[in-house]
Design an enzyme around this catalytic site. Sequence first.
Site, PDB file in Angstrom:
ATOM      1  N   GLY A   4       4.483   1.364   5.019  1.00  0.00           N
ATOM      2  CA  GLY A   4       5.743   2.109   4.953  1.00  0.00           C
ATOM      3  C   GLY A   4       6.860   1.400   4.196  1.00  0.00           C
ATOM      4  O   GLY A   4       7.528   1.998   3.343  1.00  0.00           O
ATOM      5  N   GLU A  62      -5.789  -5.385  10.590  1.00  0.00           N
ATOM      6  CA  GLU A  62      -4.806  -4.332  10.813  1.00  0.00           C
ATOM      7  C   GLU A  62      -5.133  -3.587  12.111  1.00  0.00           C
ATOM      8  O   GLU A  62      -5.949  -2.641  12.099  1.00  0.00           O
ATOM      9  CB  GLU A  62      -4.833  -3.315   9.666  1.00  0.00           C
ATOM     10  CG  GLU A  62      -4.388  -3.865   8.342  1.00  0.00           C
ATOM     11  CD  GLU A  62      -3.756  -2.765   7.495  1.00  0.00           C
ATOM     12  OE1 GLU A  62      -2.601  -2.919   7.114  1.00  0.00           O
ATOM     13  OE2 GLU A  62      -4.418  -1.743   7.236  1.00  0.00           O
ATOM     14  N   HIS A 100      -9.673   1.250   5.096  1.00  0.00           N
ATOM     15  CA  HIS A 100      -8.383   1.414   5.776  1.00  0.00           C
ATOM     16  C   HIS A 100      -8.562   2.358   6.963  1.00  0.00           C
ATOM     17  O   HIS A 100      -9.313   3.331   6.885  1.00  0.00           O
ATOM     18  CB  HIS A 100      -7.342   1.965   4.801  1.00  0.00           C
ATOM     19  CG  HIS A 100      -5.966   1.913   5.368  1.00  0.00           C
ATOM     20  ND1 HIS A 100      -5.509   2.847   6.272  1.00  0.00           N
ATOM     21  CD2 HIS A 100      -4.963   1.023   5.207  1.00  0.00           C
ATOM     22  CE1 HIS A 100      -4.272   2.526   6.632  1.00  0.00           C
ATOM     23  NE2 HIS A 100      -3.918   1.420   5.990  1.00  0.00           N
ATOM     24  N   SER A 138       2.947  -2.409  10.505  1.00  0.00           N
ATOM     25  CA  SER A 138       4.387  -2.445  10.793  1.00  0.00           C
ATOM     26  C   SER A 138       5.065  -3.751  10.363  1.00  0.00           C
ATOM     27  O   SER A 138       5.995  -4.227  11.020  1.00  0.00           O
ATOM     28  CB  SER A 138       4.648  -2.171  12.281  1.00  0.00           C
ATOM     29  OG  SER A 138       4.281  -0.847  12.600  1.00  0.00           O
ATOM     30  N   ASN A 181       0.864  -1.178   0.000  1.00  0.00           N
ATOM     31  CA  ASN A 181       0.000   0.000   0.000  1.00  0.00           C
ATOM     32  C   ASN A 181       0.902   1.230   0.000  1.00  0.00           C
ATOM     33  O   ASN A 181       1.475   1.582   1.024  1.00  0.00           O
ATOM     34  CB  ASN A 181      -0.896  -0.032   1.254  1.00  0.00           C
ATOM     35  CG  ASN A 181      -1.729   1.224   1.415  1.00  0.00           C
ATOM     36  OD1 ASN A 181      -1.785   2.067   0.506  1.00  0.00           O
ATOM     37  ND2 ASN A 181      -2.378   1.357   2.556  1.00  0.00           N
ATOM     38  N   TRP A 182       1.011   1.859  -1.157  1.00  0.00           N
ATOM     39  CA  TRP A 182       1.957   2.982  -1.309  1.00  0.00           C
ATOM     40  C   TRP A 182       1.403   4.282  -0.751  1.00  0.00           C
ATOM     41  O   TRP A 182       2.077   5.309  -0.782  1.00  0.00           O
ATOM     42  CB  TRP A 182       2.361   3.136  -2.788  1.00  0.00           C
ATOM     43  CG  TRP A 182       3.095   1.946  -3.338  1.00  0.00           C
ATOM     44  CD1 TRP A 182       3.565   0.878  -2.612  1.00  0.00           C
ATOM     45  CD2 TRP A 182       3.450   1.694  -4.700  1.00  0.00           C
ATOM     46  NE1 TRP A 182       4.185  -0.021  -3.452  1.00  0.00           N
ATOM     47  CE2 TRP A 182       4.126   0.456  -4.742  1.00  0.00           C
ATOM     48  CE3 TRP A 182       3.254   2.381  -5.897  1.00  0.00           C
ATOM     49  CZ2 TRP A 182       4.614  -0.103  -5.919  1.00  0.00           C
ATOM     50  CZ3 TRP A 182       3.738   1.832  -7.088  1.00  0.00           C
ATOM     51  CH2 TRP A 182       4.412   0.613  -7.098  1.00  0.00           C
ATOM     52  N   LYS A 183       0.169   4.255  -0.282  1.00  0.00           N
ATOM     53  CA  LYS A 183      -0.478   5.423   0.339  1.00  0.00           C
ATOM     54  C   LYS A 183      -0.242   6.680  -0.508  1.00  0.00           C
ATOM     55  O   LYS A 183      -0.259   6.606  -1.740  1.00  0.00           O
ATOM     56  CB  LYS A 183       0.022   5.575   1.779  1.00  0.00           C
ATOM     57  CG  LYS A 183      -0.155   4.287   2.593  1.00  0.00           C
ATOM     58  CD  LYS A 183       0.011   4.468   4.072  1.00  0.00           C
ATOM     59  CE  LYS A 183      -0.210   3.146   4.779  1.00  0.00           C
ATOM     60  NZ  LYS A 183      -0.166   3.231   6.222  1.00  0.00           N
ATOM     61  N   GLU A 209      -6.813   4.662   8.148  1.00  0.00           N
ATOM     62  CA  GLU A 209      -6.516   6.083   7.912  1.00  0.00           C
ATOM     63  C   GLU A 209      -7.730   6.794   7.320  1.00  0.00           C
ATOM     64  O   GLU A 209      -7.994   7.959   7.625  1.00  0.00           O
ATOM     65  CB  GLU A 209      -5.280   6.215   7.008  1.00  0.00           C
ATOM     66  CG  GLU A 209      -4.001   5.945   7.791  1.00  0.00           C
ATOM     67  CD  GLU A 209      -2.862   5.388   6.954  1.00  0.00           C
ATOM     68  OE1 GLU A 209      -2.943   5.396   5.716  1.00  0.00           O
ATOM     69  OE2 GLU A 209      -1.884   4.912   7.578  1.00  0.00           O
ATOM     70  N   GLY A 237       2.040   1.843  11.108  1.00  0.00           N
ATOM     71  CA  GLY A 237       3.040   2.910  11.070  1.00  0.00           C
ATOM     72  C   GLY A 237       3.732   3.174  12.396  1.00  0.00           C
ATOM     73  O   GLY A 237       4.448   4.167  12.539  1.00  0.00           O
TER      74      GLY A 237
HETATM   75  P1  PGA Z   1       2.471   0.125   7.841  1.00  0.00           P
HETATM   76  O1  PGA Z   1       1.039   0.350   7.191  1.00  0.00           O
HETATM   77  O2  PGA Z   1       3.055  -1.115   7.211  1.00  0.00           O
HETATM   78  O3  PGA Z   1       3.242   1.370   7.518  1.00  0.00           O
HETATM   79  O4  PGA Z   1       2.263  -0.053   9.305  1.00  0.00           O
HETATM   80  C1  PGA Z   1       0.178  -0.718   6.955  1.00  0.00           C
HETATM   81  C2  PGA Z   1      -1.093  -0.214   6.351  1.00  0.00           C
HETATM   82  O5  PGA Z   1      -1.464   0.922   6.621  1.00  0.00           O
HETATM   83  O6  PGA Z   1      -1.754  -0.924   5.576  1.00  0.00           O
END
Ligand code: PGA
Length: 260
Positions: free
Chosen positions: A234, A166, A94, A212, A7-9, A96, A172
């Site tokens: 990340g 998640e 997600h 993470s 997931n490149w966000k 976020e 993160g």
């Molecule tokens: P992260 O993010 O690997 O940076 O913790 C995971 C995600 O948001 O899907």
Amino acid sequence: MKTVVGNWKMQVGVRESVALARGTLLTLRGRSIAPDLVVCPSFVALSEVHKVLARSSVSMGAQNVFWEDHGAFTGETSARMLTELGVTYVIIGHSERRTLLGETDEMVQKKIVQALAHGLIPLVCVGETAEEHDQGLTQSHLQKQLIAAFDGVHIKHRSQLLIAYEPVWAIGSGRTPAVSEVISAHQYIRRLVSEFFSSVDSLSLSVLYGGSVDAENAYAFLREQEVDGVLVGGVSVKLNQFNDVIVAASEVLEAQSTHV
Ligand code: PGA
């Protein structure tokens, strides 16, 4: 099989996304055993990344979708538009988006319905907050999110759906749950979701872990039978480290194939 999703966000623009996609293809070159690989660039990079990945085994996912088919919805993107760009997966719910953009369980449900209607595979994210975790409320939170997400949803085959466990506090943060906690959350999700979909037996439903995940811890999660793959944030935009996660998944698959 194991699935690795990057997931490149909103971390990289078009040029870097193209470079990441090319680098990912290089990692796979010459590997006889490799995980199913999905990368999720930002919307602006989907078209260029698709050119790189076309005719490869790597699939492309989007990071969001709108729940209507078309109309006056400024700034939104429909499932149909995504399929035109070569998208096959879409991340829905997600944390976020839930926490920063007010995405509710009802919106998540409508997005799942819309994605399925257009043949996209939803990657539905669920997970508890730190407080819920500390209070032992993980399962009841997962139950609330999953029941709302799949209300009125129909799937015929397990390949139409991925779920990512998640924990919000692990995203993160550099902190992860113990492997045993991930296993019991996955078992719970499997059991609950298979009750919604009588056509899907619980063991065959794909449940990924995210939060993470890095080159060091990926193997420990992936080697568990309950963990069908990982959703990587990340680290997925750090080519060397993401490659190490892919290699870890390949090693798990190789070890499994020699034990059969
Ligand atoms: P992260 O993010 O690997 O940076 O913790 C995971 C995600 O948001 O899907």
